[in-house]
Design a protein around this motif. Structure first.
Motif, PDB file in Angstrom:
ATOM      1  N   LEU A  47       0.835  -1.208   0.000  1.00 44.19           N
ATOM      2  CA  LEU A  47       0.000   0.000   0.000  1.00 44.19           C
ATOM      3  C   LEU A  47       0.871   1.260   0.000  1.00 44.19           C
ATOM      4  N   ASP A  48       2.144   1.079   0.287  1.00 49.93           N
ATOM      5  CA  ASP A  48       3.101   2.175   0.368  1.00 49.93           C
ATOM      6  C   ASP A  48       2.650   3.258   1.349  1.00 49.93           C
ATOM      7  N   ARG A  49       2.188   2.815   2.501  1.00 54.36           N
ATOM      8  CA  ARG A  49       1.801   3.754   3.546  1.00 54.36           C
ATOM      9  C   ARG A  49       1.941   3.054   4.886  1.00 54.36           C
ATOM     10  N   PRO A  50       2.197   3.802   5.958  1.00 53.07           N
ATOM     11  CA  PRO A  50       2.332   3.156   7.259  1.00 53.07           C
ATOM     12  C   PRO A  50       1.009   2.578   7.739  1.00 53.07           C
ATOM     13  N   LEU A  51       1.075   1.721   8.753  1.00 51.27           N
ATOM     14  CA  LEU A  51      -0.141   1.163   9.343  1.00 51.27           C
ATOM     15  C   LEU A  51      -0.996   2.286   9.907  1.00 51.27           C
ATOM     16  N   SER A  52      -2.308   2.091   9.863  1.00 54.81           N
ATOM     17  CA  SER A  52      -3.177   3.153  10.384  1.00 54.81           C
ATOM     18  C   SER A  52      -3.153   3.181  11.915  1.00 54.81           C
ATOM     19  N   HIS A  53      -3.072   2.018  12.561  1.00 51.71           N
ATOM     20  CA  HIS A  53      -3.114   1.973  14.032  1.00 51.71           C
ATOM     21  C   HIS A  53      -2.035   1.035  14.560  1.00 51.71           C
ATOM     22  N   GLY A 108      -4.189 -19.483  27.277  1.00 55.48           N
ATOM     23  CA  GLY A 108      -3.060 -19.077  26.441  1.00 55.48           C
ATOM     24  C   GLY A 108      -3.368 -19.248  24.970  1.00 55.48           C
ATOM     25  N   ALA A 109      -3.952 -20.386  24.609  1.00 58.97           N
ATOM     26  CA  ALA A 109      -4.293 -20.627  23.205  1.00 58.97           C
ATOM     27  C   ALA A 109      -5.286 -19.580  22.721  1.00 58.97           C
ATOM     28  N   ALA A 110      -6.275 -19.269  23.572  1.00 58.16           N
ATOM     29  CA  ALA A 110      -7.280 -18.276  23.175  1.00 58.16           C
ATOM     30  C   ALA A 110      -6.641 -16.902  22.979  1.00 58.16           C
ATOM     31  N   LEU A 111      -5.715 -16.535  23.891  1.00 60.43           N
ATOM     32  CA  LEU A 111      -5.075 -15.226  23.756  1.00 60.43           C
ATOM     33  C   LEU A 111      -4.240 -15.152  22.480  1.00 60.43           C
ATOM     34  N   LEU A 112      -3.628 -16.272  22.123  1.00 60.94           N
ATOM     35  CA  LEU A 112      -2.842 -16.284  20.893  1.00 60.94           C
ATOM     36  C   LEU A 112      -3.736 -16.022  19.682  1.00 60.94           C
ATOM     37  N   ILE A 113      -4.858 -16.711  19.639  1.00 55.70           N
ATOM     38  CA  ILE A 113      -5.772 -16.548  18.502  1.00 55.70           C
ATOM     39  C   ILE A 113      -6.336 -15.125  18.488  1.00 55.70           C
ATOM     40  N   VAL A 114      -6.800 -14.673  19.649  1.00 57.08           N
ATOM     41  CA  VAL A 114      -7.408 -13.344  19.703  1.00 57.08           C
ATOM     42  C   VAL A 114      -6.372 -12.273  19.343  1.00 57.08           C
ATOM     43  N   GLY A 115      -5.140 -12.476  19.792  1.00 55.60           N
ATOM     44  CA  GLY A 115      -4.081 -11.532  19.431  1.00 55.60           C
ATOM     45  C   GLY A 115      -3.916 -11.428  17.930  1.00 55.60           C
ATOM     46  N   SER A 116      -3.968 -12.577  17.250  1.00 56.51           N
ATOM     47  CA  SER A 116      -3.825 -12.540  15.789  1.00 56.51           C
ATOM     48  C   SER A 116      -5.013 -11.823  15.158  1.00 56.51           C
ATOM     49  N   TRP A 117      -6.188 -11.964  15.761  1.00 60.92           N
ATOM     50  CA  TRP A 117      -7.362 -11.238  15.239  1.00 60.92           C
ATOM     51  C   TRP A 117      -7.140  -9.731  15.341  1.00 60.92           C
ATOM     52  N   ILE A 118      -6.582  -9.310  16.486  1.00 61.19           N
ATOM     53  CA  ILE A 118      -6.386  -7.872  16.697  1.00 61.19           C
ATOM     54  C   ILE A 118      -5.370  -7.330  15.707  1.00 61.19           C
ATOM     55  N   VAL A 119      -4.268  -8.093  15.528  1.00 64.85           N
ATOM     56  CA  VAL A 119      -3.281  -7.666  14.541  1.00 64.85           C
ATOM     57  C   VAL A 119      -3.949  -7.572  13.175  1.00 64.85           C
ATOM     58  N   GLY A 120      -4.742  -8.605  12.842  1.00 67.11           N
ATOM     59  CA  GLY A 120      -5.389  -8.637  11.532  1.00 67.11           C
ATOM     60  C   GLY A 120      -6.326  -7.464  11.314  1.00 67.11           C
ATOM     61  N   ALA A 121      -6.952  -7.007  12.397  1.00 67.91           N
ATOM     62  CA  ALA A 121      -7.898  -5.895  12.249  1.00 67.91           C
ATOM     63  C   ALA A 121      -7.220  -4.672  11.640  1.00 67.91           C
ATOM     64  N   ASP A 122      -5.947  -4.469  11.996  1.00 66.56           N
ATOM     65  CA  ASP A 122      -5.289  -3.275  11.473  1.00 66.56           C
ATOM     66  C   ASP A 122      -4.929  -3.414   9.995  1.00 66.56           C
ATOM     67  N   TYR A 123      -4.806  -4.657   9.500  1.00 61.15           N
ATOM     68  CA  TYR A 123      -4.606  -4.794   8.058  1.00 61.15           C
ATOM     69  C   TYR A 123      -5.836  -4.213   7.339  1.00 61.15           C
ATOM     70  N   PHE A 124      -7.010  -4.529   7.872  1.00 56.53           N
ATOM     71  CA  PHE A 124      -8.245  -4.050   7.238  1.00 56.53           C
ATOM     72  C   PHE A 124      -8.403  -2.542   7.410  1.00 56.53           C
ATOM     73  N   LEU A 125      -8.048  -2.054   8.618  1.00 54.63           N
ATOM     74  CA  LEU A 125      -8.178  -0.603   8.848  1.00 54.63           C
ATOM     75  C   LEU A 125      -7.215   0.169   7.949  1.00 54.63           C
ATOM     76  N   THR A 126      -6.011  -0.360   7.799  1.00 53.53           N
ATOM     77  CA  THR A 126      -5.040   0.320   6.935  1.00 53.53           C
ATOM     78  C   THR A 126      -5.524   0.298   5.486  1.00 53.53           C
TER      79      THR A 126
END
Lengths: 565, 429
Positions: free
Chosen positions: A86-92, A146-164
């Motif tokens: 996208l040639d732009r920094p992450l939005s969040h 721990g497993a749930a936090l790992l999955i949820v963490g990846s969801w949160i990271v993924g959210a910023d791909y969409f926001l960006t």
């Protein structure tokens, strides 16, 4: 301009994700060596584990490599892919840090419970539940949290791909989505859709059950929820490797991607078909009607299509590079490729090994022929070719190319780096072929001492060779893989610790445009809403009735109390 | 010590053993809990794995006072050359025992040995003339067997130390019992951890009558047995005295031959239940309504083994770690720890500016600034002859894909027509 100079914040994020992933890779890889030696009986008496702790090692190997290493590498790699394309920094970026911290906390919790198998003095209880954590095997609640936090963490990271992406879209209303961002978004649509299954399994059933709030869970239902996630997760590993093969590998070969639209079609097919296939892991489970298993089988075989399209497109892109480098002939052009360049050879060899993995995957997918190899060591033989090489070795290749760009440091120990992918492939060839053949002879998987009971190898019936020869190949192959891993880590640690600003990097981060660009493809390919909706419908068709059947006799029935391990 | 049988770890074995400890079925913990106690814990009986041992007649051959003892491996017994001779022997601590193979295809695997003992047995199968020696330093009972002939009853036992004065009286009379509760008081067992079990066993030996309070203040309410763990002599009458309401006493595990029934009806303050404990061993019990609060108790009947105090317990099921492997575990953990610290240490070293390193500068990401130049990349690859979309014809790809398909079809045909149709499903076999 080098990535770290252009996007310092994002480069730091990628570095942290890769760093944690490499630590998991180091520990999980060591466990793999211990496992290969213990299981095959070579040097067993020198190993610091007993037969019960083999299952601790097995759990650690599976969880740290298949869940932790993969998820961190993918999340970090995608930060780079989105930002660059996208040639732009992450939005969040703070959102991504939040997700990262959630994943680190989750990993730490799960790792402590697993290591409990060696050291009961550690906090929490143990979790020798293996990578699949099938009930009624029960882990300490901290493992599931721990497993749930790992999955949820990846969801949160993924959210910023969409926001960006949304921020980019606001500035560029009419442009086609850049290919890498399209691939990232498609992968995460698939990931959100499929990992919801394991989230429900863990949060609604396993955590309350391990806490003692509910006394029993339905093993069939929880297994079904696991495999609802458990097959798409392999595409969650694979698609980042595809992203690298489609967008980085042609450039490293000296050529251009053959077809951008074909790459988009492939990713759309994965969005559609990745999830409604989980029953092919449950062909021998009772309680699921054959017809639904058949639907899963046909969907699985349809998934061969995008992988075969990939084989064609990627090889054609490599050939383009080889011919631009002066290669010629029907086969001879292969010699013109830069095999001495570790980033290229790692990714290209990973693709080659994946072609072999595709074959054993076809056997796994066939409903009748699956019975031949179900629960045998054939299955680990298969997935060491796919996640264990197609993903892992590709990511090592990515690291050789990308780590200099995100650290600003020259790649160190380049001779070691150049031989590392070949050592890996030799080790994997020995180990995996022996595993496949052992599986055909009936050698079980997930077993500390497969030749137990004094009968030795007698009950097994290999077609060619002997069981002891296969065991030796597995031991040698596993050792070579560990050596290769150590080489990789030496290169990474050396590079990471070297001084920045010591001159020109050995890599170049620009990516040429495709031979056939996105303008040639219909715009609907970019409409992820449509594909998501169709994917949901396909999931409902494949899973609606069987899940209803499992729930109709009571959510927790027929149930089983837990067996803590 | 609940010792998971190392050799019985088939996949199902693990499940069974884990289930046994978890649900704490009486057989699991009780039988092994008193392992060091009596009669080799049934090791030579028909109930143990491998069945009865023909050449064990109830006597333990006394070889105390000798520094070197020989046991023959593969003597005539059990319907062939399937015996250890003698099957059970008592030696002094520090005695070197030589196992001499007198027939073929035997090995020595260990069924159980005392905590801290480091005998590894001899796993490889050997023939006549082979000798395996081990010096037994740790006191206690060692049981072992020959794996190929286990089902014939080829089993043996060695008692190291103990009350040897009487001569060949046999291991069955040993009245010492280790206060080993397995994981009964830990969070891994049913009901979770017991708050008022501190790891100590209250020693009430030498007293004929002992009182245990039922419903003592503990575990976040009146949910404890007081004391939680107590040691008494055989023949002691224990009075359970209810000091608060709605409790019962259910027996979780007791030694073979013991007949304590507990007291299942729920009773209130003032009630008493008495039982005379004759059989040596470890008894574990709990209050059913308050099990989840950790209301659990244990009674050890018998004298403590020499050299041990009343402590113990706590070990996780299945992790029987000999000293050798403890060392390895420490080395292993240490190596992992050092490996993880190395990057930190080295980066600290490397960060320190090197004197006169030409071209080096303190780099901060962010590109070309007044203090530093940007990091330059390698040049992008420029082909000699650019091959455009229309000039490129991927015939090489076609060749490779064709070869791949031929391989796929060939391997699939082999797997289906030869392996699958020829052998049938392995999971059914």
């Amino acid at each position: 301009m080098t990535f770290i100079d252009k996007f310092p914040t994002e480069a730091k994020l990628v570095r942290w994700h890769f760093g944690v992933g490499f630590v998991a890779l180091a520990i999980g890889g060591l466990f793999g060596l211990v496992q290969a030696l213990y299981r095959t009986g070579h040097l067993r008496s020198l190993l610091p584990i007993n037969a019960a702790q083999y299952y601790t090692v097995l759990t650690g190997h599976g969880v740290l490599l298949a869940l932790v290493f993969t998820t961190f590498l993918i999340c970090g790699f995608f930060v780079w892919a989105v930002t660059r394309s996208l040639d732009r920094p992450l939005s969040h970026p703070r959102l991504v840090w939040t997700g990262f911290i959630s994943m680190v906390v989750g990993t730490t919790l799960a790792a402590i419970t697993i290591l409990n198998g060696f050291a009961p003095e550690l906090p929490f209880g143990s979790a020798n539940v293996l990578y699949t954590f099938y009930p009624p095997l029960q882990a300490h609640p901290a493992f599931y949290v721990g497993a749930a936090l790992l999955i949820v963490g990846s969801w949160i990271v993924g959210a910023d791909y969409f926001l960006t992406y949304r921020a980019w879209r606001a500035d560029n209303p009419d442009k086609r989505i850049p290919l890498q961002t399209f691939m990232v978004l498609a992968t995460f649509v698939m990931w959100y859709l499929s990992s919801a299954g394991v989230a429900v399994e863990v949060v609604a059933f396993l955590i309350p059950w391990s806490m003692g709030w509910i006394s029993q869970v339905d093993p069939l239902l929880t297994r079904t929820l696991f495999w609802y996630f458990g097959h798409p997760v392999v595409y969650f590993w694979l698609l980042p490797a595809y992203l690298a093969w489609y967008t980085i590998l042609p450039k490293l070969a000296g050529g251009k991607l053959f077809s951008d639209p074909l790459a988009r079609v492939v990713f759309v097919l994965f969005v559609l078909l990745s999830t409604p296939v989980g029953f092919h892991h449950q062909y021998t489970d009772p309680g699921i009607a054959e017809g639904f298993k058949f639907i899963a089988m046909t969907n699985t075989f349809m998934l061969l299509l995008p992988s075969l399209l990939t084989a064609f497109t990627v090889v054609a892109s490599l050939e383009h590079g080889a011919r631009q480098r002066g290669g010629s002939g029907y086969i001879g052009w292969l010699r013109a490729l830069p095999w001495g360049k570790p980033s290229f050879s790692a990714m290209a060899l990973a693709g080659l090994v994946f072609a072999a993995g595709g074959f054993s995957g076809m056997i796994n997918a066939g409903m009748n022929i699956n019975y031949l190899i179900h629960n045998t060591i054939w299955v680990p033989g298969h997935f060491h070719l796919t996640v264990g090489t197609a993903f892992a070795l590709t990511m090592m290749g990515v690291a050789y190319w990308l780590v200099p760009q995100i650290t600003g440091k020259r790649l160190q120990h380049r001779t070691l780096a150049a031989i590392q992918p070949f050592v890996w492939v030799i080790g994997m060839t020995l180990m995996s072929n022996a595993m496949h053949r052992g599986g055909l002879a009936g050698l079980p998987r997930r077993t500390a001492k497969p030749l137990f009971r004094g009968e030795g190898a007698a009950p097994f019936d290999p077609v060619v060779g002997t069981i002891s020869e296969m065991q030796l190949q597995i031991a040698i192959g596993g050792t070579l893989l560990f050596v290769s891993l150590a080489l990789f880590l030496a290169v990474m640690v050396g590079t990471w610790l070297s001084r920045p600003g010591m001159g020109r990097l050995s890599v170049n981060g620009s990516i040429p445009s495709a031979l056939s660009g996105p303008a040639d493809s219909p715009r609907i390919l970019d409409n992820l809403k449509v594909w998501t909706a169709i994917a949901v419908v396909l999931v409902i068709i494949a899973y609606g009735l069987p899940l209803y059947g499992m729930l109709a006799d009571g959510v927790l029935a027929p149930g089983s109390p837990g067996f803590p391990v | 010590m609940t010792r998971l049988d190392d050799t019985a770890l088939s996949r199902r074995g693990v499940l069974r053993a884990a289930a046994g400890t978890a649900t704490a079925v009486a057989a699991g913990t009780a039988a092994t809990g008193a392992a060091a106690a009596q009669a080799y814990d049934g090791w030579f009986s028909g109930d143990a794995k491998g069945g009865a041992v023909g050449n064990y007649d109830g006597t333990t051959v006394d070889r105390t006072g000798t520094d070197e003892v020989t046991i023959d491996v593969g003597v005539d017994a059990n319907g062939g050359t399937y015996g250890f001779g003698p099957a059970a022997v008592r030696v002094d601590p520090g005695t070197t025992v030589s196992f001499e193979w007198v027939s073929n295809t035997h090995n020595i695997l260990i069924d159980a040995q005392p905590d801290g003992a480091d005998w590894g047995g001899h796993d490889p199968i050997e023939n006549t003339g082979f000798t395996h020696t081990h010096t037994f330093d740790t006191e206690g009972v060692y049981t072992y067997y020959c794996n190929p002939h286990l089902t014939m009853g080829m089993k043996g036992a060695i008692v190291v130390g103990g009350d040897s004065g009487g001569g060949g009286g046999g291991g069955s009379d040993q009245p010492t019992v280790a206060a080993d509760y397995g994981d009964w008081f830990t969070k891994s067992a049913d009901g979770g951890a017991t708050g008022n079990y501190t790891g100590d066993t209250t020693d009430k030996t030498g007293t004929d009558e002992v009182t245990v309070e039922v419903g003592a203040d503990a575990n976040g309410g009146t949910y404890g047995f007081g004391p939680a763990a107590v040691r008494v002599d055989p023949g002691t009458t224990v009075t359970f005295k209810w000091t608060s309401n709605t409790h019962n006493v259910l027996v979780q595990a007791q030694p073979d031959g013991a007949d304590w029934g507990g007291h299942e009806p729920i009773e209130n303050e003032g009630f008493t239940h008495t039982h005379t404990f004759e059989t040596a061993g470890v008894y574990t019990y709990y209050c059913n309504p308050h099990l989840t609060m950790g209301m659990k108790g244990a009674i050890v009947v018998g004298a403590p083994p020499s050299g041990t105090t009343g402590g113990g317990g706590g070990g996780a099921a299945g992790s029987s770690v000999s000293p050798a492997s403890t060392l390895w575990t420490a080395v292993f953990a240490g190596a992992v720890g050092v490996a993880m610290l190395v990057p930190v240490a080295v980066s600290y070293y490397r960060r320190t500016p090197a004197p006169d390193s030409s071209g080096a500068f303190d780099y901060e990401p962010g590109g070309d600034t007044d203090d530093q130049p940007a990091i330059p990349e390698a040049d992008a690859f420029e082909p000699d002859t650019e091959l455009g979309h229309d000039e490129y014809d991927p015939v090489g790809t076609l060749s490779i894909v064709a070869v791949y398909f031929l391989i796929l079809v060939g391997m699939w045909a082999f797997t289906y027509f030869i392996e699958f149709l020829g052998n049938g499903p392995t999971i059914m076999g």
